[in-house]
Design a protein around this motif. Structure first.
Motif, mmCIF file in Angstrom:
data_model
loop_
_atom_site.group_PDB
_atom_site.id
_atom_site.type_symbol
_atom_site.label_atom_id
_atom_site.label_comp_id
_atom_site.label_asym_id
_atom_site.label_seq_id
_atom_site.Cartn_x
_atom_site.Cartn_y
_atom_site.Cartn_z
ATOM 1 N N TYR A 131 0.731 -1.198 0.005
ATOM 2 C CA TYR A 131 -0.076 0.157 -0.024
ATOM 3 C C TYR A 131 0.950 1.336 0.041
ATOM 4 O O TYR A 131 0.457 2.207 -0.561
ATOM 5 N N GLN A 132 1.831 1.258 0.838
ATOM 6 C CA GLN A 132 2.853 2.401 0.988
ATOM 7 C C GLN A 132 3.396 2.814 -0.635
ATOM 8 O O GLN A 132 3.466 3.848 -0.876
ATOM 9 N N ALA A 133 3.719 1.672 -1.146
ATOM 10 C CA ALA A 133 4.556 2.184 -2.446
ATOM 11 C C ALA A 133 3.358 2.744 -3.480
ATOM 12 O O ALA A 133 3.891 3.575 -4.312
ATOM 13 N N ALA A 134 2.238 2.006 -3.312
ATOM 14 C CA ALA A 134 1.334 2.575 -4.304
ATOM 15 C C ALA A 134 0.816 4.009 -4.045
ATOM 16 O O ALA A 134 0.484 4.742 -4.781
ATOM 17 N N GLU A 135 0.705 4.268 -2.744
ATOM 18 C CA GLU A 135 0.371 5.560 -2.361
ATOM 19 C C GLU A 135 1.457 6.402 -2.799
ATOM 20 O O GLU A 135 1.323 7.860 -3.075
ATOM 21 N N ARG A 136 2.708 6.058 -2.583
ATOM 22 C CA ARG A 136 3.809 6.942 -3.209
ATOM 23 C C ARG A 136 3.697 7.348 -4.560
ATOM 24 O O ARG A 136 3.920 8.371 -5.090
ATOM 25 N N ALA A 137 3.225 6.318 -5.530
ATOM 26 C CA ALA A 137 3.104 6.502 -6.773
ATOM 27 C C ALA A 137 1.940 7.307 -7.288
ATOM 28 O O ALA A 137 2.150 8.308 -8.025
ATOM 29 N N ARG A 138 0.738 7.195 -6.400
ATOM 30 C CA ARG A 138 -0.412 8.109 -6.835
ATOM 31 C C ARG A 138 0.028 9.645 -6.220
ATOM 32 O O ARG A 138 -0.151 10.416 -7.112
ATOM 33 N N GLU A 139 0.877 9.827 -5.095
ATOM 34 C CA GLU A 139 1.434 11.126 -4.888
ATOM 35 C C GLU A 139 2.221 11.583 -6.126
ATOM 36 O O GLU A 139 2.088 12.795 -6.254
ATOM 37 N N TYR A 140 2.804 11.059 -6.657
ATOM 38 C CA TYR A 140 3.797 11.191 -7.566
ATOM 39 C C TYR A 140 3.143 11.739 -8.919
ATOM 40 O O TYR A 140 3.686 12.741 -9.390
ATOM 41 N N ILE A 141 2.206 11.093 -9.176
ATOM 42 C CA ILE A 141 1.318 11.418 -10.290
ATOM 43 C C ILE A 141 0.748 12.758 -10.157
ATOM 44 O O ILE A 141 0.788 13.381 -11.196
ATOM 45 N N HIS A 142 0.312 13.311 -8.801
ATOM 46 C CA HIS A 142 -0.430 14.440 -8.766
ATOM 47 C C HIS A 142 0.713 15.527 -9.051
ATOM 48 O O HIS A 142 0.271 16.453 -9.226
ATOM 49 N N GLY A 143 1.904 15.243 -8.776
ATOM 50 C CA GLY A 143 2.935 16.234 -9.219
ATOM 51 C C GLY A 143 3.351 16.247 -10.494
ATOM 52 O O GLY A 143 4.307 17.020 -10.817
ATOM 53 N N ALA A 144 2.821 15.473 -11.332
ATOM 54 C CA ALA A 144 3.458 15.424 -12.753
ATOM 55 C C ALA A 144 2.179 15.375 -13.747
ATOM 56 O O ALA A 144 2.135 14.866 -14.743
ATOM 57 N N LEU A 145 1.119 16.188 -13.406
ATOM 58 C CA LEU A 145 -0.058 16.230 -14.356
ATOM 59 C C LEU A 145 0.030 16.561 -15.571
ATOM 60 O O LEU A 145 -0.677 16.306 -16.586
ATOM 61 N N HIS A 146 1.274 17.745 -15.888
ATOM 62 C CA HIS A 146 1.256 18.235 -17.331
ATOM 63 C C HIS A 146 2.370 17.530 -18.028
ATOM 64 O O HIS A 146 2.745 18.575 -18.880
ATOM 65 N N ARG A 147 2.892 16.500 -17.669
ATOM 66 C CA ARG A 147 3.839 15.978 -18.544
ATOM 67 C C ARG A 147 3.738 14.376 -18.795
ATOM 68 O O ARG A 147 2.934 13.959 -17.703
ATOM 69 N N THR A 148 4.287 13.759 -19.644
ATOM 70 C CA THR A 148 4.218 12.546 -19.870
ATOM 71 C C THR A 148 4.960 11.736 -18.326
ATOM 72 O O THR A 148 5.818 12.172 -17.912
ATOM 73 N N VAL A 149 4.242 10.695 -18.024
ATOM 74 C CA VAL A 149 4.742 9.913 -16.898
ATOM 75 C C VAL A 149 4.966 8.720 -17.106
ATOM 76 O O VAL A 149 4.168 7.982 -18.097
ATOM 77 N N THR A 150 5.933 7.618 -16.981
ATOM 78 C CA THR A 150 6.144 6.573 -17.345
ATOM 79 C C THR A 150 6.092 5.435 -16.185
ATOM 80 O O THR A 150 6.404 6.142 -15.009
#
Length: 275
Positions: A165-184
């Protein structure tokens, strides 16, 4: 104030406060095309017959029960009789349920409907009238009760599976900081500390959708916010990270079952004047 779409259909949206989106609506016939969103859609039919296609079958919701549509499950909506139907519904991010359940698989309600009194009672505060404000602490208490009612009614097994769960939550938070660019997925792997395929599986289990779909829906959230503030469709699409207006429009229809223009009309949002 009731916001008109057709002479008979209307949508009333609760003032934006707290963390939930809540609406009350009436449809005399067709409501929404087939679509899917990455939140729970939990509501009540207030009068009439609310008909929808869900998981390969036709459902007919009547007053007295609770509708619980799982994140990312395709569905539509229409009246099941000539009298039309009225309903209230709220859209709840799976992350809010996870904050209560502490990283368990999302509860799933079979057939998208339940007449269990525990679930009906747990939704009472959150599905009150649109003109009734919900105190922040009251909202937190209600979300706690709802998450546990969903878990109990779903009959979820007590055993835990092998997920992080903690890893998935870190990934979710990372997505929120990268909405305006391509994320891999490689970036998410590096940031979360979880190998990419396990992370992708965990993300679906815990948040009800894939990382890419989650990113797209957050961009659509921003599009809707910009449209309400008077931005044009083209400008809103680019500002939210879509390649162009048509790219955004395709995703908008898949997510909400409405075109952006019809959605704006139902919100009482006037299209900006051409420049």
């Amino acid at each position: 104030m009731r916001l008109k779409d057709t002479p008979r259909d209307w949508v009333l949206r609760a003032p934006q406060q707290g963390r939930l989106e809540r609406i009350e609506a009436f449809f005399s016939g067709h409501g929404y095309d087939m679509h899917r969103h990455d939140t729970y859609a939990i509501g009540r039919t207030l009068c009439g017959v609310q008909r929808f296609q869900y998981r390969g079958g036709q459902r007919n919701s009547l007053p007295g029960g609770t509708v619980v549509l799982h994140p990312d499950e395709p569905h539509d909506g229409e009246a099941g009789s000539d009298a039309g139907f009225k309903y209230r519904i709220m859209y709840i991010e799976p992350a809010l349920i996870q904050q209560v359940l502490g990283g368990k698989p999302l509860p799933f309600i079979k057939d998208g409907m339940s007449r269990d009194p525990r679930l009906h009672a747990a939704t009472g505060i959150l599905l009150q009238g649109m003109d009734s404000p919900i105190n922040p602490l009251e909202e937190d208490d209600a979300l706690f009760d709802l998450a546990h009612a969903l878990e109990a009614v779903s009959g979820a097994p007590a055993r835990r599976q092998g997920y992080d769960y903690q890893a998935a939550e870190r990934a979710r938070e990372y997505i929120h900081g990268a909405l305006h660019r391509t994320v891999t997925l490689g970036e998410l792997e590096a940031h979360s500390g979880r190998d990419r395929w396990s992370l992708s599986r965990d993300f679906r289990l815990l948040y009800g959708t894939s990382p890419y779909r989650y990113l797209t829906m957050r961009r659509l959230d921003q599009v809707r916010s910009l449209l309400v503030r008077g931005q044009s469709l083209a400008d809103a699409a680019l500002a939210a990270g879509f390649t162009d207006q048509s790219h955004m429009t395709r995703h908008f229809g898949k997510a909400y079952g409405l075109s952006p223009a019809r959605w704006m009309n139902m919100q009482g949002v006037a299209a900006p004047a051409a420049r």
